[in-house]
Scaffold this active site. Structure first.
Site, short mmCIF file in Angstrom:
data_model
loop_
_atom_site.label_atom_id
_atom_site.label_comp_id
_atom_site.label_asym_id
_atom_site.label_seq_id
_atom_site.Cartn_x
_atom_site.Cartn_y
_atom_site.Cartn_z
N SER A 73 17.85 0.78 5.30
CA SER A 73 18.89 -0.21 5.52
C SER A 73 19.34 -0.80 4.20
O SER A 73 18.54 -0.91 3.27
CB SER A 73 18.37 -1.31 6.45
OG SER A 73 17.94 -0.74 7.66
N ILE A 96 14.74 -0.42 0.72
CA ILE A 96 13.34 0.00 0.73
C ILE A 96 13.26 1.44 1.22
O ILE A 96 13.69 1.76 2.33
CB ILE A 96 12.50 -0.87 1.69
CG1 ILE A 96 12.72 -2.36 1.37
CG2 ILE A 96 11.04 -0.46 1.66
CD1 ILE A 96 11.78 -2.95 0.40
N GLY A 97 12.70 2.31 0.39
CA GLY A 97 12.57 3.72 0.75
C GLY A 97 11.14 4.05 1.12
O GLY A 97 10.39 4.60 0.30
N TYR A 98 10.76 3.73 2.35
CA TYR A 98 9.41 4.06 2.83
C TYR A 98 9.46 5.18 3.87
O TYR A 98 8.93 6.26 3.66
CB TYR A 98 8.74 2.84 3.48
CG TYR A 98 8.27 1.76 2.52
CD1 TYR A 98 8.15 1.99 1.16
CD2 TYR A 98 7.92 0.50 3.01
CE1 TYR A 98 7.71 0.99 0.31
CE2 TYR A 98 7.48 -0.50 2.16
CZ TYR A 98 7.37 -0.25 0.81
OH TYR A 98 6.94 -1.24 -0.02
N SER A 99 10.12 4.90 5.00
CA SER A 99 10.06 5.82 6.16
C SER A 99 10.74 7.14 5.86
O SER A 99 11.70 7.21 5.10
CB SER A 99 10.75 5.19 7.37
OG SER A 99 10.10 4.02 7.74
N THR A 133 4.34 -1.16 13.81
CA THR A 133 4.58 -1.32 15.25
C THR A 133 3.59 -2.30 15.86
O THR A 133 2.48 -2.48 15.34
CB THR A 133 4.42 0.02 16.02
OG1 THR A 133 3.03 0.40 15.95
CG2 THR A 133 5.27 1.13 15.41
N ASN A 134 4.01 -2.89 16.97
CA ASN A 134 3.10 -3.83 17.62
C ASN A 134 1.83 -3.15 18.12
O ASN A 134 0.78 -3.79 18.24
CB ASN A 134 3.83 -4.55 18.76
CG ASN A 134 4.79 -5.61 18.21
OD1 ASN A 134 4.98 -5.70 16.99
ND2 ASN A 134 5.36 -6.39 19.09
N GLU A 182 4.23 -14.53 0.18
CA GLU A 182 5.12 -13.70 0.99
C GLU A 182 4.79 -13.82 2.48
O GLU A 182 5.66 -13.72 3.32
CB GLU A 182 4.92 -12.22 0.67
CG GLU A 182 5.34 -11.78 -0.69
CD GLU A 182 5.06 -10.30 -0.82
OE1 GLU A 182 4.18 -9.96 -1.62
OE2 GLU A 182 5.68 -9.50 -0.10
N THR A 229 5.37 5.37 11.68
CA THR A 229 4.14 4.57 11.79
C THR A 229 3.04 5.18 10.92
O THR A 229 2.26 4.47 10.30
CB THR A 229 3.72 4.51 13.27
OG1 THR A 229 4.73 3.82 13.98
CG2 THR A 229 2.41 3.77 13.43
#
Lengths: 383, 362
Positions: free
Chosen positions: A157, A122-125, A366-367, A239, A131
């Site tokens: 990852s 997955i290429g997001y960050s 994030t939480n 999902e 965030t």
């Protein structure tokens, strides 16, 4: 209100347990990572053969059309047994394709995803878009029949072992930041991509991925151009039941308890030890309750918002609390790593989970952001 | 599996809420509280509306609802801080209906449903333990001894007394408004009418043995847990309203993330406690809830009541403490409910007693 599981769900659970036991035996017999990977591949193939990978997908998409509770119990049991089940490719990318892909794209990717031949990173960050994901700057520019990608991703990852990348890139730099993003699929062997490893203290390798004039065909675009943010946000219902299964932590609790019962008879008789275990048990019951609430809302064809965030927060924070308490109860032995053969209790699971526990607390939203969601969408507090 | 409220339950919730909001102003709660008595007018109204018979069979003048339905009713009433023995009455009535001999049940249940009689449990003694009480029923069928912490003991017409006969534990029905029964009021944090009861040769009718007693304690714990949830929810809702309106530094304090995150935590604890308690209650109705499950729910709900109402005070500042404001009703009743029928400390002890037993995690 009805807290009874239907008979068919219980029967399915039984079937899952037999299945998981069989493969757990194979997994224990495997001698190294290559052997374990082989078992995982067999599990994947067998799951697809039985229709389990898409058990709750809508029938018009070739799914089993079963209630989301099937997916729920499956994820619980696999997570309890410690056997991976389909991963992100089946769990998130396939549903996004079902939802937003063209017929050609579905035909091109879905069979491979289900067979396990196509896997996604997955290429997001990005370094400056964590965030605040919508601040991402990796550019995709249309050039004739191609898109040209330039920029950098991080925390990618599995990029080093995946066949494909699911990429979010900016296609309109002039629009408001949520509005100029598009989604793409590209093969990991496309020229111009460089994968650099980042090794983490959890033992898991992640990566940086660099793009230098990476050219991909026009039909690599998934969903509408510039509407990528909404493609990603608009997950399919089934999902969401897999969000934060109780299984793995429950198993760690059960196994640590079992160890204490067998090997530490004096300690397990101690009131303090028993109360600490009771605290963990209550925390696990809270997680179980939140998971069931979440699944029940989805099974009623409604969308959990606040409840999903609560489950994610509770589960990720319980990860370190539970593994830390178990380690404390085991003393110095609790700190032994799984690769110290012989002395390590519970296969070093608590130590390993403890090291990896920070990830889910900030990953997947994030939480702190989850608490904002509860406050804004759940409680209606002003922004 | 479906955790949502049934249509009937939603109806109960909505109509009780509408009723108390229009008929029971908090000024009335203040009046009743200072009188030291229960709200007798409200009790009569609840009887007329049929709520007192909610979990009782139709043959007894009830509405044949389940225990979870009664839980919804009790939550809605607790959210108005009313002082009536609704939880105590449901505990006693449901136990009588399930465990009393037919003639004993048929004799008293219609009067409990129509509000002319009030039955409350009387279990604890000086040692404050659900295990070691020792009051004995004599050979002449009478009781002599003391019971402590009897909620609404001075208001009830009947007590369902935990007592032993030849050492065997059981429950006994005692008429309370007779010279053989005297009560002295106890002042508690929740301002709930509570008494020490002295029985001196009080006539006692046997209701049931150990099974019935365990049912009663389990139900008592869970209905106290529902009250914990109700006080938490009410405190949370009041806090959300308050922080959205209270302006400091030129903006509502509810826009600050520090405040929002406290509220999010309050909501998480309250929601989780609610479903833990309702599931246990639903299972208790079917005889499927074991002591551990009930104790897990009560521990969590008791802690939630404490944590959530105290955080509500933190976010309200001084105003939350003022008795003209209504928050104190919920923080004080909430702590009272947290202590009732087994505090988090006692219930955690119960969970740890059975810690070796394998758990079903689905």
């Amino acid at each position: 209100m009805d807290y009874e599981w239907d008979d068919d769900i219980l029967a399915f659970q039984k079937e899952l347990r037999t299945f998981c036991e069989e493969f757990s035996t194979d997994l224990r017999a495997a001698e190294d990572q290559a052997g374990r990977d082989l078992v995982f591949k067999k599990v994947h193939g067998e799951m697809e053969r039985r229709g389990w990978l898409r058990i709750a997908w809508p029938e018009e998409y070739g799914g089993g059309g079963k209630s989301p509770f099937y997916q729920f119990v499956m994820v619980q049991e696999f997570s309890y047994a410690g056997i991976p089940y389909g991963g992100l490719s089946v769990g998130s990318i396939a549903p996004a394709l079902l939802n937003h892909g063209t017929d050609e794209q579905k035909q091109k990717f879905l069979p491979g995803i289900l067979d396990g031949d196509i896997t996604f990173a997955i290429g997001y960050s990005e370094p400056n878009a964590g965030t605040d994901l919508a601040a991402l700057q990796t550019r995709a520019v249309k050039d004739g029949d191609e898109w040209v990608i330039n920029g950098q991703k991080i925390w990618t990852s599995e990029a080093h072992v995946s066949t494909h990348l699911w990429l979010a890139a900016r296609t309109d730099p002039t629009a408001a930041k949520h509005r100029g993003i598009s989604m793409f699929i590209l093969s990991m062997d496309t020229p111009g991509m460089t994968v650099r490893p980042l090794y983490t203290m959890s033992g898991v390798r992640t990566n940086e991925v660099f793009f230098e004039d990476v050219r991909i065909p026009a039909d690599s675009l998934i969903g509408e151009q510039d509407k990528g943010w909404y493609t990603v946000a608009n997950a399919l219902d089934f999902e969401r039941v897999s969000l934060a299964p109780t299984g793995q932590l429950a198993r760690q609790f059960d196994r640590t308890l079992e160890y204490l019962k067998e090997e530490r008879t004096e300690q397990i008789a101690d009131k303090g030890t028993r109360q600490r275990l009771a605290e963990l048990k209550i925390d696990l019951h809270v997680l179980r309750a939140l998971n069931i609430v979440n699944a029940s809302i989805i099974a009623n064809r409604e969308t959990p918002t606040m409840e999903a965030s609560m489950t994610k927060i509770w589960s990720s924070e319980l990860r370190y609390r539970l593994s830390s308490m178990n380690m404390d109860l085991l003393g110095r032995y609790g700190g032994l790593r799984s690769d110290d053969e012989g002395l390590t209790p519970v296969d070093g699971q608590n130590e390993q989970t403890y090291r990896g526990s920070p990830i889910l607390r900030f990953g997947g939203g994030t939480n702190e952001v989850q608490r904002n969601i509860i406050a804004h969408r759940g409680l209606g507090l002003p922004r | 599996m479906d955790v949502s409220l049934s249509e009937t339950q939603r109806l109960i919730q909505d109509s009780v809420k509408a009723f108390v909001e229009s008929e029971i102003p908090f000024s009335r709660i203040r009046e009743v509280e200072s009188s030291g008595d229960m709200d007798r007018k409200l009790w009569k109204e609840l009887a007329e509306l049929g709520w007192l018979g909610l979990p009782l069979a139709e043959e007894h003048g009830g509405q044949a609802g389940g225990l979870a339905d009664a839980g919804v009713l009790i939550e809605a009433l607790t959210r108005r801080a009313v002082l009536v023995p609704i939880a105590e009455s449901v505990v006693a009535a449901a136990t009588l209906q399930r465990h009393a001999p037919t003639d004993v049940a048929a004799d008293i249940l219609p009067d409990l449903a129509n509000g002319t009689s009030i039955a409350v449990p009387a279990v604890l003694e000086q040692e404050d333990s659900f295990k070691t009480w020792s009051i004995e029923v004599g050979a002449d069928g009478t009781l002599t001894g003391k019971k402590y912490f009897v909620d609404y003991g001075g208001q009830a017409t009947h007590h369902l007394v935990a007592a032993r006969s030849d050492g065997e534990p059981g429950l006994y029905l005692v008429q309370a408004q007779t010279p053989a029964v005297t009560t002295s009021a106890v002042q508690n944090i929740g301002k709930v009418p509570q008494a020490i009861v002295t029985y001196e040769g009080a006539a006692a009718t046997r209701v049931c043995g150990q099974d019935g007693y365990e049912f009663l304690v389990g139900l008592g714990r869970l209905l106290a847990a529902i009250q914990c949830v109700a006080c938490s929810q009410q405190a949370l809702d009041m806090t959300v309203d308050y922080v959205a309106m209270r302006v400091q530094f030129g903006q509502p304090i509810g826009t600050f993330q520090a405040v929002q995150h406290h509220c999010a935590n309050m909501a998480t604890h309250t929601l989780a406690s609610r479903y833990l308690v309702f599931e246990a209650l639903w299972r208790h109705d079917r005889g499927e809830a074991d002591d551990t499950q009930i104790a897990v729910a009560k521990t969590q709900a008791s802690r939630t009541a404490t944590e959530v109402t105290m955080m509500a005070h933190q976010l309200h500042g001084g105003m939350g403490l003022v008795t003209e404001y209504d928050l104190h009703f919920f923080s004080l009743r909430g702590k009272q409910a947290a202590l009732s029928w087994g505090s988090s400390e006692e219930c955690l002890g119960l969970v740890s007693d059975t810690i070796e037993e394998p758990e079903q995690w689905l």
